[in-house]
Write an enzyme that holds these catalytic residues in place. Structure first.
Site, PDB file in Angstrom:
ATOM      1  N   ASP A  67      16.067 -71.366   9.986  1.00 52.07           N
ATOM      2  CA  ASP A  67      15.764 -72.753  10.329  1.00 52.07           C
ATOM      3  C   ASP A  67      16.725 -73.315  11.372  1.00 52.07           C
ATOM      4  OD1 ASP A  67      17.889 -72.679   8.502  1.00 52.07           O
ATOM      5  OD2 ASP A  67      16.723 -73.546   6.872  1.00 52.07           O
ATOM      6  N   ASN A 136      17.917 -78.833  -4.898  1.00 53.93           N
ATOM      7  CA  ASN A 136      16.568 -79.198  -5.364  1.00 53.93           C
ATOM      8  C   ASN A 136      15.629 -77.990  -5.369  1.00 53.93           C
ATOM      9  OD1 ASN A 136      16.112 -78.767  -2.666  1.00 53.93           O
ATOM     10  ND2 ASN A 136      15.501 -80.873  -2.179  1.00 53.93           N
TER      11      ASN A 136
HETATM   12  C1  F6R Z   1      20.259 -72.605   5.534  1.00 57.45           C
HETATM   13  C2  F6R Z   1      19.148 -72.954   4.648  1.00 57.45           C
HETATM   14  C3  F6R Z   1      19.323 -73.754   3.412  1.00 57.45           C
HETATM   15  C4  F6R Z   1      20.597 -73.416   2.633  1.00 57.45           C
HETATM   16  C5  F6R Z   1      20.694 -74.272   1.370  1.00 57.45           C
HETATM   17  C6  F6R Z   1      21.978 -74.008   0.609  1.00 57.45           C
HETATM   18  O1  F6R Z   1      19.811 -71.870   6.645  1.00 57.45           O
HETATM   19  O2  F6R Z   1      18.055 -72.609   4.972  1.00 57.45           O
HETATM   20  O3  F6R Z   1      18.209 -73.553   2.590  1.00 57.45           O
HETATM   21  O4  F6R Z   1      20.585 -72.061   2.295  1.00 57.45           O
HETATM   22  O5  F6R Z   1      20.615 -75.616   1.702  1.00 57.45           O
HETATM   23  O6  F6R Z   1      23.064 -74.417   1.386  1.00 57.45           O
HETATM   24  P1  F6R Z   1      24.568 -74.047   0.981  1.00 57.45           P
HETATM   25  O7  F6R Z   1      24.668 -72.570   1.103  1.00 57.45           O
HETATM   26  O8  F6R Z   1      25.413 -74.754   1.996  1.00 57.45           O
HETATM   27  O9  F6R Z   1      24.774 -74.524  -0.414  1.00 57.45           O
END
Ligand code: F6R
Length: 242
Positions: A67, A136
């Site tokens: 993303d 979430n």
């Molecule tokens: C990042 C992504 C998000 C993260 C998720 C968890 O490319 O697609 O889905 O993997 O928000 O983020 P962290 O690892 O910072 O807790």
């Protein structure tokens, strides 16, 4: 579903990096699916160390990121392109022209999404997809909803997701409101999925995603349908896993 709970960070990172390195050793032209966020950073550090020791090369690999924020300049320090360059690409021998991150600055976002999906089709399937998980249950930026989108698309970020990501910006107002994200269908096409979660605040969503019902209100629960998922958790994130 293969869930591993680790007592220490180093073992978790070495296991994740080991999976990626073995893939590249047997298939140097592998297609890697990469994630940003804090969850994979330790694994990227470990891969850099392995590369510096001559144990792994990315020279022929391709990569696709999940993303990118919409409207944030690519050169902004918090763009996902900058994150990947900083945390991994600048320290390994990957050919930057083989790394794909959606262009959140594209003037025609729909065309950018269609082009990203076409590139995924042409080079894919992804051999190994790294994922984090949102509080979430989002995977990439596929947010909880009554319906999910299969392919790469533009998404409005939930307020809770913007709040969670505000820690990387000077203020919440700077956090973009939209992103381009691979869809759940694009993600589930990967041959193998490696999901990483750390910390107590992920314990409940990990329980829901992997022990609860399969539902679009927890997008990560769809991973239960995939035949080859490896989940790496620290003790805190795995504390509610039976
Ligand atoms: C990042 C992504 C998000 C993260 C998720 C968890 O490319 O697609 O889905 O993997 O928000 O983020 P962290 O690892 O910072 O807790």
């Amino acid at each position: 579903m293969n869930i591993h709970i680790f007592e220490n960070e180093e073992d978790l990172n070495m296991t994740g990096a080991g999976l990626i390195a073995s893939l590249l050793q047997t298939k140097p032209r592998a297609v890697l699916g990469l994630a940003t966020g804090s969850s994979p950073v330790g694994i990227y550090k470990q891969l850099i160390t392995m590369h510096q020791k001559g144990l792994v090369s990315f020279a022929q690999a391709h990569s696709f990121n999940l993303d990118e924020y919409v409207g944030l300049p690519t050169k902004h320090r918090e763009s996902y392109r900058s994150f990947m360059n900083e945390q991994l690409f600048n320290h390994i021998d990957i050919d930057l022209s083989r790394t794909n991150v959606p262009n959140g600055e594209a003037s025609d976002l729909a065309a950018e999404c269609a082009d990203y999906e076409r590139r995924l089709e042409d080079l894919g399937p992804v051999d190994l997809q790294i994922l984090g998980i949102g509080h979430n249950g989002h995977i990439a930026f596929n947010e909880p909803a009554t319906e999910l989108t299969a392919i790469t698309h533009v998404v409005d970020l939930k307020e809770e997701t913007r709040q969670a990501n505000a820690r990387f910006f000077d203020s919440i107002d700077e956090v973009p409101t939209q992103a381009i994200t691979m869809g759940v269908g694009s993600i589930l096409k990967a041959k193998q999925i490696l999901l990483i979660a750390r910390g107590e605040e992920k314990a409940e969503i990990i329980r829901e995603a992997f022990m609860g019902p399969i539902t679009t209100s927890c997008p990560a629960s769809l991973l239960q349908c995939h035949p080859n998922v490896v989940v790496l958790l620290d003790r805190a994130a795995g504390s509610l896993v039976r």
